[in-house]
Design a protein around this motif. Structure first.
Motif, mmCIF file in Angstrom:
data_model
loop_
_atom_site.group_PDB
_atom_site.id
_atom_site.type_symbol
_atom_site.label_atom_id
_atom_site.label_comp_id
_atom_site.label_asym_id
_atom_site.label_seq_id
_atom_site.Cartn_x
_atom_site.Cartn_y
_atom_site.Cartn_z
ATOM 1 N N LEU A 133 -2.722 -55.358 -40.132
ATOM 2 C CA LEU A 133 -2.717 -55.297 -38.618
ATOM 3 C C LEU A 133 -3.746 -55.946 -37.962
ATOM 4 C CD1 LEU A 133 -2.083 -51.364 -37.951
ATOM 5 C CD2 LEU A 133 -0.441 -53.212 -37.609
ATOM 6 N N ASP A 134 -3.607 -56.543 -36.803
ATOM 7 C CA ASP A 134 -4.332 -57.330 -35.990
ATOM 8 C C ASP A 134 -4.843 -56.425 -34.820
ATOM 9 O OD1 ASP A 134 -5.881 -59.035 -34.542
ATOM 10 O OD2 ASP A 134 -4.346 -60.406 -34.298
ATOM 11 N N PRO A 135 -6.317 -56.170 -34.897
ATOM 12 C CA PRO A 135 -6.736 -55.372 -33.727
ATOM 13 C C PRO A 135 -6.261 -55.876 -32.267
ATOM 14 C CG PRO A 135 -8.361 -55.688 -35.277
ATOM 15 C CD PRO A 135 -7.367 -56.524 -35.788
ATOM 16 N N ALA A 136 -6.303 -57.026 -32.258
ATOM 17 C CA ALA A 136 -5.928 -57.943 -30.891
ATOM 18 C C ALA A 136 -4.351 -58.057 -30.664
ATOM 19 C CB ALA A 136 -6.541 -59.318 -31.067
ATOM 20 N N GLY A 137 -3.749 -57.682 -31.747
ATOM 21 C CA GLY A 137 -2.185 -57.933 -31.203
ATOM 22 C C GLY A 137 -1.857 -56.736 -30.443
ATOM 23 N N ASP A 138 -0.389 -56.844 -30.052
ATOM 24 C CA ASP A 138 0.031 -55.994 -29.075
ATOM 25 C C ASP A 138 0.488 -54.467 -29.915
ATOM 26 O OD1 ASP A 138 0.142 -57.361 -26.842
ATOM 27 O OD2 ASP A 138 2.159 -57.929 -26.528
ATOM 28 N N ARG B 290 -18.191 -55.340 -31.389
ATOM 29 C CA ARG B 290 -18.237 -54.414 -30.351
ATOM 30 C C ARG B 290 -17.828 -55.070 -28.999
ATOM 31 N NH1 ARG B 290 -19.015 -48.975 -28.948
ATOM 32 N NH2 ARG B 290 -19.841 -48.604 -31.018
ATOM 33 N N ASN B 291 -18.469 -55.866 -28.704
ATOM 34 C CA ASN B 291 -18.124 -56.482 -27.280
ATOM 35 C C ASN B 291 -16.726 -57.460 -27.465
ATOM 36 O OD1 ASN B 291 -20.559 -55.710 -26.455
ATOM 37 N ND2 ASN B 291 -21.555 -57.737 -26.506
ATOM 38 N N GLU B 292 -16.363 -58.055 -28.447
ATOM 39 C CA GLU B 292 -15.200 -58.505 -28.365
ATOM 40 C C GLU B 292 -14.034 -57.507 -28.273
ATOM 41 O OE1 GLU B 292 -13.574 -60.689 -32.309
ATOM 42 O OE2 GLU B 292 -15.825 -60.861 -31.959
ATOM 43 N N LEU B 293 -14.249 -56.537 -29.031
ATOM 44 C CA LEU B 293 -13.174 -55.479 -29.125
ATOM 45 C C LEU B 293 -12.897 -54.627 -28.199
ATOM 46 C CD1 LEU B 293 -14.118 -53.982 -32.911
ATOM 47 C CD2 LEU B 293 -11.727 -55.010 -32.373
ATOM 48 N N GLU B 294 -14.147 -54.475 -27.315
ATOM 49 C CA GLU B 294 -14.029 -53.616 -25.860
ATOM 50 C C GLU B 294 -13.466 -54.616 -25.011
ATOM 51 O OE1 GLU B 294 -17.899 -51.668 -25.816
ATOM 52 O OE2 GLU B 294 -16.947 -50.159 -27.034
ATOM 53 N N ALA B 295 -13.359 -55.715 -25.050
ATOM 54 C CA ALA B 295 -12.854 -56.839 -24.129
ATOM 55 C C ALA B 295 -11.380 -57.141 -24.197
ATOM 56 C CB ALA B 295 -13.700 -58.220 -24.115
ATOM 57 N N LEU B 296 -10.768 -56.263 -25.137
ATOM 58 C CA LEU B 296 -9.261 -56.499 -25.743
ATOM 59 C C LEU B 296 -8.687 -55.881 -24.493
ATOM 60 C CD1 LEU B 296 -9.337 -55.981 -29.522
ATOM 61 C CD2 LEU B 296 -8.933 -58.242 -28.385
ATOM 62 N N PRO B 297 -7.375 -56.409 -24.087
ATOM 63 C CA PRO B 297 -6.440 -56.058 -23.215
ATOM 64 C C PRO B 297 -5.968 -54.479 -23.608
ATOM 65 C CG PRO B 297 -5.424 -57.841 -24.264
ATOM 66 C CD PRO B 297 -6.840 -57.751 -24.792
ATOM 67 N N ALA B 298 -5.555 -53.877 -22.516
ATOM 68 C CA ALA B 298 -5.292 -52.472 -22.577
ATOM 69 C C ALA B 298 -3.908 -52.085 -23.665
ATOM 70 C CB ALA B 298 -4.889 -51.900 -21.325
ATOM 71 N N LEU C 203 -3.787 -53.408 -29.809
ATOM 72 C CA LEU C 203 -3.532 -52.125 -30.850
ATOM 73 C C LEU C 203 -5.093 -51.681 -30.850
ATOM 74 C CD1 LEU C 203 -2.356 -50.866 -33.461
ATOM 75 C CD2 LEU C 203 -3.814 -52.497 -34.610
ATOM 76 N N TYR C 204 -6.293 -52.195 -30.662
ATOM 77 C CA TYR C 204 -7.447 -51.510 -30.798
ATOM 78 C C TYR C 204 -7.578 -50.945 -29.358
ATOM 79 C CZ TYR C 204 -12.485 -50.893 -30.656
ATOM 80 O OH TYR C 204 -13.629 -50.201 -30.690
ATOM 81 N N ALA C 205 -7.213 -51.387 -28.262
ATOM 82 C CA ALA C 205 -7.334 -50.530 -26.930
ATOM 83 C C ALA C 205 -6.628 -49.208 -26.991
ATOM 84 C CB ALA C 205 -7.207 -51.267 -25.672
ATOM 85 N N THR C 206 -5.301 -49.369 -27.359
ATOM 86 C CA THR C 206 -4.510 -48.372 -27.513
ATOM 87 C C THR C 206 -5.206 -47.051 -28.291
ATOM 88 O OG1 THR C 206 -2.654 -49.785 -27.320
ATOM 89 C CG2 THR C 206 -2.015 -47.527 -27.967
ATOM 90 N N LEU C 207 -5.287 -47.473 -29.575
ATOM 91 C CA LEU C 207 -5.861 -46.447 -30.599
ATOM 92 C C LEU C 207 -7.317 -45.858 -29.858
ATOM 93 C CD1 LEU C 207 -5.453 -48.231 -33.867
ATOM 94 C CD2 LEU C 207 -4.167 -46.431 -33.008
ATOM 95 N N ALA C 208 -8.229 -46.801 -29.361
ATOM 96 C CA ALA C 208 -9.323 -46.157 -28.749
ATOM 97 C C ALA C 208 -9.051 -45.212 -27.718
ATOM 98 C CB ALA C 208 -10.273 -47.307 -28.346
ATOM 99 N N LYS C 209 -8.033 -45.505 -26.854
ATOM 100 C CA LYS C 209 -7.547 -44.711 -25.749
ATOM 101 C C LYS C 209 -7.130 -43.324 -26.296
ATOM 102 C CE LYS C 209 -4.461 -44.524 -21.798
ATOM 103 N NZ LYS C 209 -3.341 -45.048 -21.316
#
Ligand SMILES: Nc1nc2c(ncn2[C@@H]2O[C@H](COP(=O)(O)OP(=O)(O)O)[C@@H](O)[C@H]2O)c(=O)[nH]1
Ligand SMILES: [Mg+2]
Length: 463
Positions: free
Chosen positions: A178-183, A241-249, A252-258
Motif C-alpha cells: 500500500l501507498d499511504p499517499a494513494g487514494d 510526520r509533516n509530509e503525511l499530515e499534508a496528504l489530501p483527505a 489512504l493515510y488521511a482516511t485511516l487516521a480519520k
C-alpha cells in the motif's frame, strides 16, 4: 504498625459514617473478573453467616452484617448478572459463568457495626460499593488514547515477536504493497481491516494479550460499522510526520487516521470517561498461571500489556479536600487469580512471580508512595489440596474435576519465583488441566484469600 497522626484523625472523624467507594476491578480477558465479582457479592451477602472471612477483621469480630444489591447509579446500563452467574455455578454439572460481552454495573450496600459505637454514632453504618464488569478485550483500548494514528502505527509495529507476527502474515503481505499517499478504496479498506481483525482473533486464541483495537475482537453494537475499518500502517517513521499530515483527505493515510481518531473519540473516550475515572481503590487481576502455561512470548506480551494498561489509571494520595473533587486510587491490590490451580506451598512463588511480571508499574507505584498488596487468590475454588503418600514419601497434590467431568488427582508443577529463563519452557514448562466448579454444599462459595483481598480493598472503611 502505628498509623500517621492525620490518618488516625481522619479515621476518627470518619468512623461509622456512611461512605461510598468506587472499586476498579481491572483485568484482561479471562483474568477472572466475573468470577471475582460474583464471589465478592456472594461472600458479602453471606458475611456473618456461612462465608469464611477470617482474614477480614470486621467479619471476624462479627460486625459485618451483610450486603444487598441496591439500585445502581446509571439506570441505562445493565445490572451485573449475579443471579445468572450463580445459576451457572449451581447447574448440574456446575458451569463457569458465561464470558462477559458488554458492560454491567453493580451497586452493593454493605452494612456493618462500627468498631466502637460511641457517642452519637449510629448503631449500624453503610458502605456503598460501586463496581462494574466489562469485557477485558476493551480495556486494552485505554492505552490507545495516548496515541495519534502515526505513533500508534509505530507502536503496533514494535509489538510482539515471531509467533505473534505469524498470526498477521496474510495482512502483512497485503498491507506492504500500500501507498499511504494513494487514494483510499472502501472495499479494500474493509477487506484489510477484516484481515487485521482476523490476525487479532488468532493471536487471542493463541494466548496473546496485547491486542488493539479491542472492539475488533468483540465489536458489540459496532459490528460492521466503518469506524472499525482501519488498521495500523507499518513502516512509517516520525520524520515523515509533516509530509503525511499534508496528504489530501481522500488519501489512504488521511482516511485511516480519520477513522482512528473517530474510534478514539467515539468509542474509547466515552468508555474511559464513563467508567474508568474516579476510582478510589483498585484490584488488578492477573492470570499468571495461564500465561505460564502459554510460553515465553505470551508471558512477555502479558507483562507489556499490563504495563501499558496501568498507565491509564490515576494514582495518588488523597486528602480530605482533594477527594471531594477527583478521587484517585490511593491503594491497590494485585492478585494472581485461580490459585487453586496449584498446590498451596506454591502460592508464595506465585505471588513473587506476579510481582516480577508487574515490576515496572510496581516501581512507579512505590515511587508515588501508593500502598500495594500482592496476593494470590481463587475467587471460586474448584480444587482441594491433598497429601499423597507414595512409598513412604508424602507430596502435595490437587483433587478436582476436569471440564470434561473426569475426577483427577494431579501435581500441576512448580511455579518459578521470577520470570523464567527460556529453558524453563523447554525443560519442563508448566501444565495444568482446567477444572470445573464444584457442587456447592453451602450458600457461600468456597474461595482462597478473598477475605484478604477484601480487607486490603476496603477493610479500613469498615471500622
Ligand atoms: N479454578 C478456578 N478457575 C477460575 C477461577 N476464576 C476464574 N476461573 C476460570 O477462568 C475463566 C475466566 O474467568 P472469568 O471470571 O470469566 O474472567 P473474565 O474474562 O476476567 O471475566 C473461568 O471461566 C474459569 O474457567 C477460580 O477462582 N478458580
Ligand atoms: Mg468477564
Amino acid at each position: 504498625m502505628r498509623q500517621p497522626l492525620h490518618r488516625e484523625l481522619y479515621n476518627l472523624l470518619e468512623r461509622g459514617r456512611d461512605r461510598q467507594l468506587r472499586l476498579a476491578v481491572t483485568g484482561l480477558s479471562r483474568a477472572g473478573k466475573t468470577a471475582f465479582l460474583t464471589s465478592l457479592v456472594n461472600q458479602l451477602r453471606h458475611a456473618g453467616l456461612e462465608a469464611r472471612l477470617d482474614l477480614l477483621p470486621a467479619a471476624r469480630e462479627g460486625r459485618l452484617l451483610g450486603a444487598q444489591r441496591i439500585e445502581q447509579q446509571d439506570l441505562g446500563i445493565p445490572r451485573f448478572p449475579y443471579d445468572q452467574a450463580m445459576a451457572a455455578l449451581d447447574a448440574i454439572p456446575p458451569r463457569w459463568p458465561d464470558p462477559t460481552r458488554g458492560i454491567s454495573e453493580l451497586r452493593l450496600e454493605v452494612r456493618y457495626r462500627p468498631a466502637r459505637s460511641g457517642w452519637r454514632q449510629p448503631e449500624t453504618a453503610r458502605l456503598t460499593l460501586d463496581l462494574f464488569d466489562y469485557p477485558g478485550e476493551w480495556l486494552l483500548d485505554l492505552p490507545l488514547l495516548q496515541h495519534d494514528f502515526l505513533s500508534w502505527s509505530q507502536a503496533q509495529a514494535r509489538v510482539g515477536g515471531e509467533q505473534r507476527q505469524a498470526m498477521f502474515s496474510q495482512w502483512h503481505q497485503a498491507v506492504a504493497a500500500l501507498d499511504p499517499a494513494g487514494d483510499s478504496d472502501e472495499a479494500q479498506l474493509a477487506e484489510l481491516a477484516e484481515q487485521y481483525a482476523d490476525g487479532l482473533r488468532r493471536a487471542k486464541v493463541a494466548g496473546f494479550s496485547n491486542l488493539q483495537p479491542g472492539r475488533f475482537l468483540l465489536p458489540g453494537e459496532l459490528e460492521g460499522a466503518p469506524v472499525l475499518q482501519f488498521f495500523p500502517l507499518p513502516g512509517l517513521d516520525e520524520s515523515q510526520r509533516n509530509e503525511l499530515e499534508a496528504l489530501p483527505a481522500h488519501s489512504l493515510y488521511a482516511t485511516l487516521a480519520k477513522r482512528f481518531r473517530y474510534y478514539q473519540q467515539h468509542v474509547v473516550k466515552p468508555f474511559y470517561r464513563d467508567h474508568f475515572r474516579h476510582f478510589d481503590r483498585q484490584i488488578v487481576l492477573v492470570d499468571v498461571l495461564g500465561a505460564l502455561n502459554a510460553g515465553p512470548e505470551r508471558f512477555e506480551d502479558l507483562s507489556h500489556a499490563l504495563r501499558l494498561l496501568m498507565q491509564s489509571f490515576d494514582y495518588g494520595k488523597r486528602s480530605l479536600l482533594s477527594r471531594l473533587f477527583a478521587p484517585r486510587i490511593d491503594r491497590l491490590t494485585i492478585a494472581a487469580t485461580k490459585a487453586d490451580h496449584v498446590t498451596p506451598e506454591q502460592h508464595p512463588n506465585l505471588v513473587s512471580l506476579l510481582e516480577s511480571l508487574l515490576a515496572e508499574p510496581l516501581q512507579d507505584l512505590r515511587f508515588a508512595d501508593i500502598p500495594v498488596k500482592a496476593l494470590s487468590l481463587a475467587a471460586i475454588r474448584a480444587t482441594q489440596a491433598r497429601e499423597v503418600t507414595q512409598q513412604g514419601r508424602s507430596s502435595a497434590a490437587l483433587r478436582g474435576t476436569t471440564l470434561e467431568g473426569e475426577e483427577v488427582l494431579v501435581y500441576p508443577g512448580d511455579v518459578p519465583q521470577r520470570l523464567p529463563p527460556a529453558n524453563f519452557w523447554q525443560r519442563q514448562g508448566f501444565d495444568f488441566p482446567l477444572f470445573r466448579p464444584v457442587e456447592r454444599h453451602t450458600a457461600a462459595l468456597d474461595h482462597i484469600r478473598m477475605d484478604a483481598a477484601i480487607d486490603w480493598l476496603f477493610g479500613d472503611k469498615l471500622i
